[in-house]
Design an enzyme around this catalytic site. Structure first.
Site, mmCIF file in Angstrom:
data_model
loop_
_atom_site.group_PDB
_atom_site.id
_atom_site.type_symbol
_atom_site.label_atom_id
_atom_site.label_comp_id
_atom_site.label_asym_id
_atom_site.label_seq_id
_atom_site.Cartn_x
_atom_site.Cartn_y
_atom_site.Cartn_z
ATOM 1 N N TYR A 142 -3.937 -4.005 0.002
ATOM 2 C CA TYR A 142 -2.652 -4.594 0.009
ATOM 3 C C TYR A 142 -1.871 -4.118 -1.316
ATOM 4 O O TYR A 142 -2.483 -4.590 -2.288
ATOM 5 C CB TYR A 142 -2.391 -6.049 0.393
ATOM 6 C CG TYR A 142 -0.838 -6.551 0.557
ATOM 7 C CD1 TYR A 142 -0.407 -6.671 1.658
ATOM 8 C CD2 TYR A 142 -0.268 -6.776 -0.593
ATOM 9 C CE1 TYR A 142 0.726 -6.739 2.056
ATOM 10 C CE2 TYR A 142 0.993 -7.353 -0.394
ATOM 11 C CZ TYR A 142 1.613 -7.329 1.046
ATOM 12 O OH TYR A 142 2.920 -7.746 1.250
ATOM 13 N N ASP A 245 -3.372 -2.359 -9.614
ATOM 14 C CA ASP A 245 -2.700 -3.063 -9.241
ATOM 15 C C ASP A 245 -3.051 -4.845 -9.285
ATOM 16 O O ASP A 245 -4.167 -5.140 -9.037
ATOM 17 C CB ASP A 245 -2.713 -3.163 -7.540
ATOM 18 C CG ASP A 245 -1.898 -4.319 -6.860
ATOM 19 O OD1 ASP A 245 -1.511 -5.083 -7.598
ATOM 20 O OD2 ASP A 245 -1.360 -3.916 -5.685
#
Length: 443
Positions: A142, A245
């Site tokens: 994600y 991330d």
């Protein structure tokens, strides 16, 4: 558990007024306020928060230092953004973030409102600056809820979002569920993933590889140690940018300041969101200047870098260091993991307990004989925990994502373990019906 009249009223107003497209609900919660590791519902019931609003409130609710920074900035705001003017807190935030994040060379900071836009800018900038189109991310990953960031997020693709046409989804190594068999399946799975990525990068058309250091929404998967260092190695081999991330799993939560430090690496690009704003809309990308220093006006958000959010962001970084939050998270995580692993020893439906610091996953299965995923049981456990006084969500279909405020106390950890134990027992015993959880599909 009886839902108060005030909570019922607010929930009905929410149903009629707020768009369902932005709702992800697991139980009928109507929050009125919060303090520390606790939330208070409409009607006054208190709930132990084991989510931190998906880690955005990682320093707890109402941290005094953040309130002070927010109040001071709001009393004399220098406009509403950094788009067409410089102000001390936007510049100071960028300067301090550059010092805060390991790295070399000439770098710049992009600041926005959420991890989505930070990742979006990285992807678009990588394509423009390198002249290459393809992006590599991971299955069950994600990286955002809009634009390219959404189209390279397998969690959304699996739900029906059209994938980016130039995307390759690599296999994230999962020590609990290795995708390769053999005498050492965990190591074999890691090697298979690296070989898979090496083949793709060798084609010469990949602009960027983005990885989560812990795969959060895909099931709180902690990869084998060495995974990130091997990724960096193969990216260097093929001259491909490595972006990490850290939106959800960084900033002290894994027991180190930055999750990529678990493998001792320094990536090319790092993105931040959630906790960096202390609950306010703030995100950032730290990247080489040649990548994100232009063209001017190619990533516009009017209120990005606003003086209130950036003032709080600066205080978040100070608090993380002054209160030694990473070490605190490491100690608290060790206690939490020990408590949950003790539960696992006496439960046939807890397949795995894993984590780093206060990024913890508890995987529920039909039986440890098969380790078959049990999504329905997981939905019921989360609902029952809410009834018993705790907020916890699930990811990956059958994994409790336990990400409490990094300031959680030992007594609160012990209470959380007790609530989760009872929730699992009650759900197994049938105390939560299928009909009760049907309206709360979660992911």
């Amino acid at each position: 558990m009886t839902i108060s009249a005030d909570a019922k009223q607010l929930l009905e107003r929410d149903r009629l007024a707020v768009a369902g497209i932005e709702k992800l609900r697991f139980f009928p919660i109507a929050v009125q306020s919060g303090k520390g590791s606790w939330l208070t519902e409409m009607g006054g019931r208190k709930l132990l928060d084991l989510s931190s609003t998906w880690t955005a409130c990682g320093l707890g609710h109402g941290h005094p230092a953040l309130i002070e920074a927010m109040t001071k900035a709001a009393q004399n705001p220098a406009g509403a953004g950094g788009l067409s003017a410089a102000h001390p807190d936007s510049v100071g935030f960028a300067e301090e973030l550059l010092a805060f994040v390991p790295g070399k060379g000439d770098r710049r900071v992009y600041f926005g409102h959420a991890g989505t836009d930070a990742n979006e800018v990285v992807f678009r900038s990588a394509r423009r600056a390198t002249g290459r189109k393809r992006i590599v991310t991971f299955k069950h990953g994600y990286h955002g809820g809009l634009g390219v960031a959404m189209k390279v997020s397998d969690v959304h693709i699996a739900a029906g979002v059209e994938a980016d046409p130039d995307l390759f989804l690599a296999t994230y190594p999962n020590p609990f569920r290795p995708h390769v068999t053999g005498p050492d399946p965990i190591r074999a799975s890691l090697e298979a993933t690296i070989a898979e990525i090496d083949t793709e990068l060798a084609k010469g058309d990949v602009c960027c590889l983005m990885a989560e250091p812990i795969l959060s929404d895909g099931g709180l998967i902690v990869p084998p140690r060495g995974f990130l260092s091997r990724l960096l190695e193969v990216c260097r081999k093929h001259d491909v940018l490595l972006a990490i991330d850290e939106v959800k799993m960084g900033l002290g939560r894994p027991g180190v300041m930055h999750a990529f430090q678990l493998d001792g690496i320094v990536p090319d690009i790092v993105t931040f969101g959630k906790l960096i704003g202390g609950g306010l809309p703030l995100s950032a990308a730290v990247a080489p200047a040649w990548l994100i220093d232009g063209p001017p006006a190619s990533a516009l958000l009017t209120t990005a870098g606003n003086p209130i959010c950036t003032a709080v962001g600066r205080q978040v970084m100070r608090t993380l260091k002054e209160e030694d939050i990473p070490a605190r998270a490491k100690r608290a995580g060790d206690r939490f993991l020990a408590g949950l692993r003790a539960l696992m020893a006496d439960s046939d439906v807890i397949g795995d307990v894993r984590g780093e610091g206060l990024a913890i996953g508890l995987e529920l299965v039909k039986s440890r004989d098969t380790n078959a995923r049990d999504r329905l049981l997981t939905t019921k456990v989360v609902y029952r925990a809410f009834e018993l006084g705790a907020v916890v969500h699930y990811v990956g279909g059958n994994v409790l994502e336990i990400t409490p405020p990094l300031v959680i106390e030992d007594s609160e950890i012990d209470l959380a373990v007790d609530i989760l134990e009872q929730s699992i027992k009650d759900a197994v015993a049938g105390k939560v019906s299928d009909e009760t959880v049907a309206p709360f599909a979660g992911w």
